[in-house]
Design an enzyme around this catalytic site. Structure first.
Site, PDB file in Angstrom:
ATOM      1  N   ARG A 185      47.816  38.165  30.178  1.00 51.02           N
ATOM      2  CA  ARG A 185      46.774  38.927  30.879  1.00 51.02           C
ATOM      3  C   ARG A 185      46.309  40.104  30.034  1.00 51.02           C
ATOM      4  O   ARG A 185      45.143  40.485  30.058  1.00 51.02           O
ATOM      5  CB  ARG A 185      47.312  39.456  32.221  1.00 51.02           C
ATOM      6  CG  ARG A 185      47.241  38.458  33.364  1.00 51.02           C
ATOM      7  CD  ARG A 185      45.835  37.974  33.602  1.00 51.02           C
ATOM      8  NE  ARG A 185      45.121  38.754  34.582  1.00 51.02           N
ATOM      9  CZ  ARG A 185      44.761  38.306  35.780  1.00 51.02           C
ATOM     10  NH1 ARG A 185      45.042  37.080  36.157  1.00 51.02           N
ATOM     11  NH2 ARG A 185      44.091  39.072  36.617  1.00 51.02           N
ATOM     12  N   ASN A 196      33.863  49.074  42.084  1.00 55.77           N
ATOM     13  CA  ASN A 196      34.044  47.751  42.704  1.00 55.77           C
ATOM     14  C   ASN A 196      33.487  47.807  44.123  1.00 55.77           C
ATOM     15  O   ASN A 196      33.569  48.836  44.798  1.00 55.77           O
ATOM     16  CB  ASN A 196      35.546  47.423  42.760  1.00 55.77           C
ATOM     17  CG  ASN A 196      35.820  46.096  43.446  1.00 55.77           C
ATOM     18  OD1 ASN A 196      35.232  45.079  43.105  1.00 55.77           O
ATOM     19  ND2 ASN A 196      36.702  46.103  44.439  1.00 55.77           N
ATOM     20  N   THR A 197      32.937  46.689  44.552  1.00 58.92           N
ATOM     21  CA  THR A 197      32.539  46.577  45.948  1.00 58.92           C
ATOM     22  C   THR A 197      33.500  45.633  46.655  1.00 58.92           C
ATOM     23  O   THR A 197      33.869  44.579  46.125  1.00 58.92           O
ATOM     24  CB  THR A 197      31.065  46.133  46.096  1.00 58.92           C
ATOM     25  OG1 THR A 197      30.767  46.026  47.479  1.00 58.92           O
ATOM     26  CG2 THR A 197      30.773  44.820  45.399  1.00 58.92           C
ATOM     27  N   HIS A 198      33.930  46.039  47.862  1.00 60.72           N
ATOM     28  CA  HIS A 198      34.992  45.316  48.566  1.00 60.72           C
ATOM     29  C   HIS A 198      34.587  45.125  50.038  1.00 60.72           C
ATOM     30  O   HIS A 198      34.114  46.072  50.671  1.00 60.72           O
ATOM     31  CB  HIS A 198      36.292  46.122  48.477  1.00 60.72           C
ATOM     32  CG  HIS A 198      37.446  45.437  49.127  1.00 60.72           C
ATOM     33  ND1 HIS A 198      38.092  44.361  48.541  1.00 60.72           N
ATOM     34  CD2 HIS A 198      38.045  45.634  50.320  1.00 60.72           C
ATOM     35  CE1 HIS A 198      39.047  43.943  49.357  1.00 60.72           C
ATOM     36  NE2 HIS A 198      39.042  44.696  50.439  1.00 60.72           N
ATOM     37  N   ASP A 236      42.474  47.578  44.682  1.00 62.30           N
ATOM     38  CA  ASP A 236      41.570  48.218  45.651  1.00 62.30           C
ATOM     39  C   ASP A 236      42.098  49.567  46.139  1.00 62.30           C
ATOM     40  O   ASP A 236      41.947  49.916  47.321  1.00 62.30           O
ATOM     41  CB  ASP A 236      41.314  47.265  46.842  1.00 62.30           C
ATOM     42  CG  ASP A 236      40.688  45.956  46.395  1.00 62.30           C
ATOM     43  OD1 ASP A 236      39.867  45.974  45.468  1.00 62.30           O
ATOM     44  OD2 ASP A 236      41.027  44.908  46.979  1.00 62.30           O
TER      45      ASP A 236
HETATM   46  C1  GAR Z   1      31.474  40.396  48.072  1.00 65.31           C
HETATM   47  O1  GAR Z   1      31.552  40.436  49.471  1.00 65.31           O
HETATM   48  C2  GAR Z   1      32.533  41.279  47.455  1.00 65.31           C
HETATM   49  O2  GAR Z   1      32.823  42.422  48.193  1.00 65.31           O
HETATM   50  C3  GAR Z   1      33.708  40.343  47.468  1.00 65.31           C
HETATM   51  O3  GAR Z   1      33.183  39.116  47.055  1.00 65.31           O
HETATM   52  C4  GAR Z   1      31.843  39.008  47.549  1.00 65.31           C
HETATM   53  C5  GAR Z   1      30.970  38.572  46.406  1.00 65.31           C
HETATM   54  O4  GAR Z   1      29.707  38.169  46.874  1.00 65.31           O
HETATM   55  N1  GAR Z   1      34.740  40.829  46.617  1.00 65.31           N
HETATM   56  C6  GAR Z   1      36.018  40.776  46.931  1.00 65.31           C
HETATM   57  O5  GAR Z   1      36.453  40.240  47.936  1.00 65.31           O
HETATM   58  C7  GAR Z   1      36.940  41.442  45.928  1.00 65.31           C
HETATM   59  N2  GAR Z   1      38.217  41.704  46.510  1.00 65.31           N
HETATM   60  P1  GAR Z   1      28.526  37.861  45.853  1.00 65.31           P
HETATM   61  O6  GAR Z   1      29.110  36.991  44.733  1.00 65.31           O
HETATM   62  O7  GAR Z   1      27.525  37.115  46.654  1.00 65.31           O
HETATM   63  O8  GAR Z   1      28.008  39.153  45.312  1.00 65.31           O
END
Ligand code: GAR
Length: 205
Positions: A72, A112-114, A150
């Site tokens: 990794r 990051n978006t979560h 996160d």
């Molecule tokens: C989003 O909802 C993001 O928050 C999530 O994946 C989705 C991606 O959607 N991420 C996670 O769960 C990370 N832990 P997208 O590919 O349509 O932008």
């Protein structure tokens, strides 16, 4: 880590994706509004819609699969090199389903978006975990990335109500509508005003 405000120039963004890339698309659509240039899109896998969205806009792409490396740490180092080629002011993890390591995090500011109201429901199954817990309200969070899963400083959050009959798909889709708007607003604010992180608090300059 902080960046000074640079009102004359648009911030350079590298966006990392692993899937459909609808959050990436929201950023692409908001480049002028948010004063950003998406200078590259990176992924950990081939054949995903997120990369196709970048290619449709002639945005350079790079792919660094974990399987190509014996550790990794080596993967993280290669990813950091690929990101560095594009000299970003900010890296956005937008549905990137890998934990970033020190090579990336020591070199770049990463948000990051979560799809949950952190610190509740971290990890890869946030929407399912919220449904199992039976919460009435969940939502989304944009946060700086640190070495944990996160756990980094929260920048902003928005709530979404759970509705009767929701399953993972329906709830996630409603969260993503709110999430895309939040991500654009946060990126705009960070890039236009600059920021500093004081303890757990993100302060806009
Ligand atoms: C989003 O909802 C993001 O928050 C999530 O994946 C989705 C991606 O959607 N991420 C996670 O769960 C990370 N832990 P997208 O590919 O349509 O932008």
């Amino acid at each position: 880590m902080s960046i000074p405000p640079t009102p004359q120039s648009r911030a350079r963004l590298v966006v990392l994706v692993s899937g459909g890339g609808t959050n990436l698309q929201a950023l692409i659509d908001a480049e002028d509004f948010a004063d950003i240039d998406i200078v590259a899109v990176g992924a950990d896998r081939y054949g995903i819609d997120g990369l196709r969205r970048a290619e449709a806009e002639a945005i350079p792409i790079f792919v660094v699969p974990v399987e190509d490396f014996s550790s990794r740490a080596d993967w993280d180092s290669a990813l950091a090199l690929a990101i560095a080629e594009h000299e970003p002011d900010l890296v956005v993890s937008a549905g990137f389903m890998k934990i970033l390591g020190d090579h990336v995090l020591d070199q770049f500011s990463v948000i990051n978006t979560h799809p949950a109201l952190l610190p509740r429901f971290p990890g890869a199954h946030a929407v399912a975990d919220a449904l199992v817990a039976g919460v009435a309200e969940t939502g989304c969070t944009v946060h700086f990335v640190d070495e944990g899963v996160d756990t980094g400083p929260v920048i902003e959050q928005r709530s979404v109500l759970v509705e009767a009959g929701d399953d993972v798909e329906s709830l996630h889709e409603r969260i993503k509508v709110v999430e895309r708007e939040l991500l654009v607003q946060v990126v705009r604010q960070l890039c236009r005003s600059g920021w500093s992180i004081e303890g757990r608090e993100v302060v806009f300059s």
